[in-house]
Scaffold this motif. Structure first.
Motif: not given
Length: 396
Positions: A212-240
Motif C-alpha cells: 500500500g501507499v503510506l499516508q502518515v509518518k512517525v510522530g503524527d497524531a491520528v484519530v480513530k478511522g483516519q486513513l493510514l495506508v491507501s490501497g490506491v496509487a497513481d502509476n507512472t503512466f498517469g493511471g491508477t
C-alpha cells in the motif's frame, strides 16, 4: 514328542513300582511287556525296585505278566485329564464359576472397550474421539452394530483436513488411523483491494508497512478511522493502480476501563451438610450405588466421573460421584477493602479480554465508593498496532 505327551495326558497315565520276588524278575517283566506290545516309559531303577509309567487303561494288562515274571506291582501317582476331571467334577461350584467366567468373557468381547486415534498431528485426538462418540463409536458400543464404512465416511466429512482415515478393530479395541493433509502456504490474495485505517486515536511510534501507499509518518497524531495506508496509487503512466494494503502501525494510545461492584450483595454460604451420590457405568448402562435421591433446596453440586484405564486406553467402566453441599443465602454489606479486592479481580479479567495484544506503558488506577457501588477506573498509556484493514468494494 509333544503330540505323544499330549495324547498320554488326554488318556491319563499312572506311575507304578515293580518289586521282584526273585533275582532278575524285574528285567524279565520288562522283556515280557516289550514282547506283548505293552508300551512303558519313564523306566527307572532304584535300589530294591524298578519304576515305570503306563496309560491308565492298560494297567490291568500288567497283572498276568507280573504273575508270570514273579513280580509285585504297586500303583503310584495318577496324572492326566481323566483324573483332573474327576477332581473338578466333585466341585460343582468351580464348574459353574468357570462356565460363568467363559460366558462373561464371550459377552464382554462383543463390546468396544477402548477407542484409540493414531496418525494425527495437528487435530487433537480428544476432538476426534468426541466426534466418533457422537456417531455411536465409544467404549461400551456393541461391535456388531457398528458400520465401519459409514463411520469412516462421516469422520472424513467432519475433518476435511484428513487425507485418509480407517476404522479398524483389534480385539476389543477400535483404532481410528488417519493421515492429515500436507498444508501448503496459501498464496496471498492479490485480488483483494484494501486500506489500513486507524482503530484508535494516538501518536505513531513505528511503521512496518509491506503493501500500500503510506499516508502518515512517525510522530503524527491520528484519530480513530483516519486513513493510514491507501490501497490506491497513481502509476507512472498517469493511471491508477489498485492493491492490498498490509503491515503494522504501532502507536501510543490512551485507554480506560471502569468496573463497578455493588456494596450490598447476596452470597451463598455452606452450612456444612453434604450429600454424596454415586453410580457406576458399565458398557453404557448406569447403575446407582447410592439410594439417596436428589436433594431439595439450596444446594451446590460438584460432580466427577473417573474412567478406569487399561493398557490400551480408557475402559467402558466409570464411576460417577455427585457431591451436593447445602447453601444458605445471606445479605451482606461489603467493606471498602472487600469491594476493592473484587474490583481488582474483575479489572484483571477485563484487561485479559479487551487488551489482549496491548502493551501497557503506564497506568493510573483509582477507586472510590459512589453511592451503592464501588467504582474502579483504570487509565493507561499503551502501545498497540492500530492498523485495521478495510476492504475497498467496487459496485459493478
Amino acid at each position: 514328542m509333544g503330540s505323544i505327551a499330549f495324547v498320554r495326558w488326554i488318556l491319563g497315565w499312572v506311575e507304578f513300582q515293580i518289586y521282584p520276588r526273585r533275582k532278575g524278575a524285574c528285567e524279565r517283566f520288562l522283556n515280557l511287556c516289550a514282547r506283548q506290545g505293552v508300551a512303558l516309559w519313564r523306566i527307572g531303577r532304584a535300589e530294591n525296585f524298578f519304576t515305570a509309567s503306563i496309560v491308565v487303561g492298560r494297567y490291568e494288562e500288567l497283572r498276568p505278566i507280573a504273575r508270570k515274571a514273579r513280580v509285585r506291582l504297586k500303583a503310584g501317582e495318577r496324572h492326566g485329564l481323566p483324573f483332573l476331571w474327576k477332581k473338578v467334577s466333585a466341585r460343582k461350584g468351580l464348574l459353574v464359576g468357570l462356565a460363568l467366567f467363559a460366558f462373561t468373557l464371550h459377552v464382554f468381547s462383543m463390546y468396544v472397550w477402548s477407542v484409540q486415534v493414531t496418525g494425527n498431528t495437528s487435530i487433537p485426538g480428544d476432538k476426534i474421539i468426541a466426534e466418533a462418540k457422537n456417531l455411536g463409536l465409544s467404549p461400551g458400543a456393541l461391535k456388531s452394530r457398528l458400520e465401519y464404512q459409514e463411520l469412516q465416511r462421516r469422520l472424513m466429512i467432519a475433518f476435511p483436513d484428513v487425507s485418509w482415515l480407517s476404522v479398524n478393530t483389534q480385539g476389543c479395541t477400535v483404532e481410528i488411523a488417519l493421515e492429515e493433509q500436507i498444508k501448503h502456504p496459501e498464496a496471498e490474495n492479490q485480488e483483494k483491494i484494501s486500506n489500513l485505517k486507524a482503530s484508535a486515536s494516538g501518536q505513531i511510534l513505528k511503521l512496518e508497512v509491506t503493501g500500500g501507499v503510506l499516508q502518515v509518518k512517525v510522530g503524527d497524531a491520528v484519530v480513530k478511522g483516519q486513513l493510514l495506508v491507501s490501497g490506491v496509487a497513481d502509476n507512472t503512466f498517469g493511471g491508477t493502480r489498485m492493491m492490498r494494503s498490509s503491515g503494522r502501525i504501532i502507536a501510543e494510545t490512551e485507554k480506560s476501563l471502569v468496573v463497578e461492584i455493588p456494596m450490598k450483595q447476596t452470597v451463598l454460604r455452606p452450612t456444612g451438610k453434604q450429600i454424596v451420590r454415586r453410580s457406576v457405568r458399565i458398557f453404557g448402562l448406569e447403575l446407582p450405588l447410592s439410594l439417596t435421591g436428589r436433594p431439595q433446596g439450596e444446594y451446590q453440586k460438584a460432580s466427577q466421573r473417573v474412567t478406569l484405564k487399561g493398557k490400551t486406553g480408557d475402559l467402558p467402566i466409570s464411576v460417577y460421584t455427585e457431591t451436593w453441599s447445602e447453601q444458605s443465602r445471606e445479605q451482606v454489606t461489603l467493606t471498602e477493602a472487600q469491594a476493592e479486592a473484587q474490583a481488582n479481580v474483575k479489572m484483571e479479567e477485563l484487561k485479559q479480554q479487551e487488551w489482549k495484544d496491548v502493551k501497557i506503558l503506564s497506568s493510573n488506577l483509582s477507586g472510590k465508593i459512589d453511592g451503592s457501588v464501588y467504582r474502579m477506573t483504570l487509565y493507561c498509556q499503551c502501545e498497540e498496532n492500530i492498523a485495521l484493514e478495510s476492504e475497498i468494494l467496487f459496485k459493478p
